[in-house]
Design an enzyme around this catalytic site. Structure first.
Site, short mmCIF file in Angstrom:
data_model
loop_
_atom_site.label_atom_id
_atom_site.label_comp_id
_atom_site.label_asym_id
_atom_site.label_seq_id
_atom_site.Cartn_x
_atom_site.Cartn_y
_atom_site.Cartn_z
N ARG A 6 -7.33 10.48 1.26
CA ARG A 6 -6.91 9.39 0.36
C ARG A 6 -7.78 9.39 -0.90
O ARG A 6 -7.39 8.76 -1.90
CB ARG A 6 -7.04 8.06 1.07
N ASP A 38 -10.45 -7.10 0.88
CA ASP A 38 -9.61 -6.31 1.75
C ASP A 38 -9.11 -7.27 2.84
O ASP A 38 -9.47 -8.45 2.86
CB ASP A 38 -10.41 -5.13 2.35
N HIS A 67 -11.72 -1.07 9.63
CA HIS A 67 -10.70 -1.74 10.44
C HIS A 67 -11.25 -2.04 11.84
O HIS A 67 -10.80 -2.98 12.49
CB HIS A 67 -9.45 -0.87 10.57
N ARG A 74 3.91 2.75 3.07
CA ARG A 74 4.74 1.83 3.86
C ARG A 74 6.23 2.17 3.74
O ARG A 74 7.01 1.84 4.61
CB ARG A 74 4.51 0.39 3.41
N ASP A 115 0.87 -1.19 0.00
CA ASP A 115 0.00 0.00 0.00
C ASP A 115 0.90 1.23 0.00
O ASP A 115 1.42 1.62 1.05
CB ASP A 115 -0.87 0.04 1.25
N HIS A 127 -12.14 1.27 -3.13
CA HIS A 127 -12.62 0.01 -2.53
C HIS A 127 -13.99 -0.28 -3.14
O HIS A 127 -14.96 0.38 -2.78
CB HIS A 127 -12.76 0.14 -1.02
#
Length: 324
Positions: free
Chosen positions: A141, A259, A184, A75, A67, A172
Site C-alpha cells: 500500500r 483512524d 487493527h 471496497r 477506502d 497515516h
C-alpha cells in the site's frame, strides 16, 4: 437562520440501504459525513441511491468517504468496477523514471469512478515510507522506501483526485511505515528518534503540506505510540503529536480525522465514545467510526460536540483550494 455545525464524527452504515432507525439517527445527530465499506456496495446504481439517501437524511451535501486505494484495499470490486494496481507498483515505475503518467491516468479514472456514484472523498493516498520492518498491513500500500518517491507519487495522486472532484485523505500521519504491528489488532510502538522520523517518515507529509494545493488536503492520524515524542499516548490521543508534530513540524493544517476508533490499538483507552472525545481534545477535528453499530452511534451522537469553528474553517478553506 444559519445551519448549525455538524457533529464532529463520521458515521457508517450497516447495509446497502438505510434502515428507518439509521435515517432517524442521522437526521437527528447530523454527523459530518459517512464512510462506506464493501458491505454497502453492490452496484453503481445501488451506491448512487445510497449516497443520495444519506445526503437526504442530513439535508446537506455532506462528505461521503471510502477506502479505494487500489490493490488489496478496495471496497469496490470486480465485476462491477475495475481493479487498480497497488501503490508500490507505481512507486517502482517512478523509481525507474516512467511512472507518473500511468499513475495520473489511473488515479483520475479511479476518482471519476467514485464521483459518478456520489462518493467525493477517498481515504488515500498512503504516504507511509517502507522499511524492512514495515508490517504487511501496510506493505505494498506504500509507494516506496525512498521518501522523495513517496512524496512525488502522493502529490500526483492527490492532484488527480482533486482535479476529478474527489477529496484525498492523506494517511497515516505522522507515518506508519516503521510500525511492526497491525493497529487493527495491537498498539504499535515506534522507537525511532525524532531526527530519524523527521528525515524519513515525516518527509512525504511535510512535502505535501508545502504544496500550493495543501489547503485542499485532509489527513488521517495513525494509532501508534512514538516513544521518543510521547511515550504514553498514541498519536490519535496525543496533543504533543498532533500539535507539535503534525501541525507544527510537518506543517499540515488541513482537516484531521482519526483512524477508525474501534481498532484494537485503542481498546485500553475507554469506550468508543471516550476515545472519540479524547481524540478531539487532543486536536483531531473529526472522529471516525466504521462499524455501524446503532447503539455506538447513538452514544457518539449524545456525547460528542459539534465540529469546532477551527475545524469548520479548515473544511471551508478546503473547498476553495481545488487546483486547476
Amino acid at each position: 437562520m444559519e445551519r448549525p455545525l455538524p457533529l464532529a464524527c463520521v458515521f457508517s452504515v450497516q447495509g446497502e440501504t438505510l434502515t428507518m432507525a439509521e435515517k432517524s439517527l442521522f437526521s437527528a445527530s447530523q454527523p459530518f459525513g459517512f464512510i462506506l465499506f464493501g458491505r454497502n456496495c453492490s452496484t453503481p446504481e445501488q451506491i448512487r441511491k445510497l449516497t443520495d439517501s444519506l445526503r437526504t437524511a442530513v439535508e446537506w451535501n455532506c462528505p461521503i468517504m471510502i477506502d479505494q486505494e487500489g490493490g488489496r484495499v478496495a471496497r469496490l470490486r470486480q465485476p462491477e468496477w475495475p481493479e487498480f494496481q497497488p501503490a508500490k507498483f507505481f512507486g517502482d515505475k517512478i523509481a525507474c523514471g516512467n511512472g507518473c503518467d500511468d499513475l495520473r491516468r489511473d488515479m483520475s479514472t479511479l476518482a471519476t469512478m467514485l464521483k459518478d456514484i456520489g462518493i467525493d472523498t477517498n481515504c488515500a493516498p498512503v504516504c507511509d515510507v517502507l522499511f524492512p520492518e514495515t508490517h504487511q498491513v501496510i506493505g505494498d500500500r506504500a509507494y516506496a522506501s525512498d521518501p522523495k518517491i513517496v512524496a512525488e507519487a502522493a502529490a500526483e495522486t492527490s492532484l488527480a483526485f482533486l482535479r476529478s472532484g474527489v477529496r484525498p485523505i492523506i494517511k497515516h500521519l505522522p507515518g506508519h511505515g516503521r510500525a511492526t504491528a497491525d493497529s487493527h489488532l495491537n498498539l504499535p510502538v515506534v522507537n525511532a528518534s525524532l531526527d530519524d522520523l523527521k528525515q524519513t517518515d515525516f518527509y512525504p507529509f511535510r512535502e505535501l503540506a508545502s504544496q500550493p494545493f495543501a489547503p485542499a488536503l485532509w489527513g488521517m492520524v495513525a494509532h501508534i505510540i512514538y516513544s521518543q515524542i510521547d511515550p504514553d499516548l498514541p498519536s490519535t490521543l496525543s496533543k504533543t503529536i498532533i500539535n507539535d508534530i503534525i501541525r507544527k513540524e510537518i506543517g499540515f493544517d488541513g482537516l484531521l480525522f482519526t483512524d477508525d476508533l474501534d481498532m484494537k490499538a485503542l481498546e485500553s483507552y475507554g469506550t468508543i465514545s471516550e476515545r472519540a472525545n479524547l481524540s478531539l481534545q487532543a486536536g483531531c477535528d473529526i472522529a471516525l467510526y466504521c462499524w455501524a453499530k446503532l447503539d455506538v452511534m447513538e452514544r457518539l451522537a449524545a456525547d460528542l460536540p459539534p465540529l469546532s469553528a477551527k475545524g469548520w474553517a479548515r473544511w471551508e478553506r478546503s473547498l476553495t483550494a481545488i487546483p486547476a
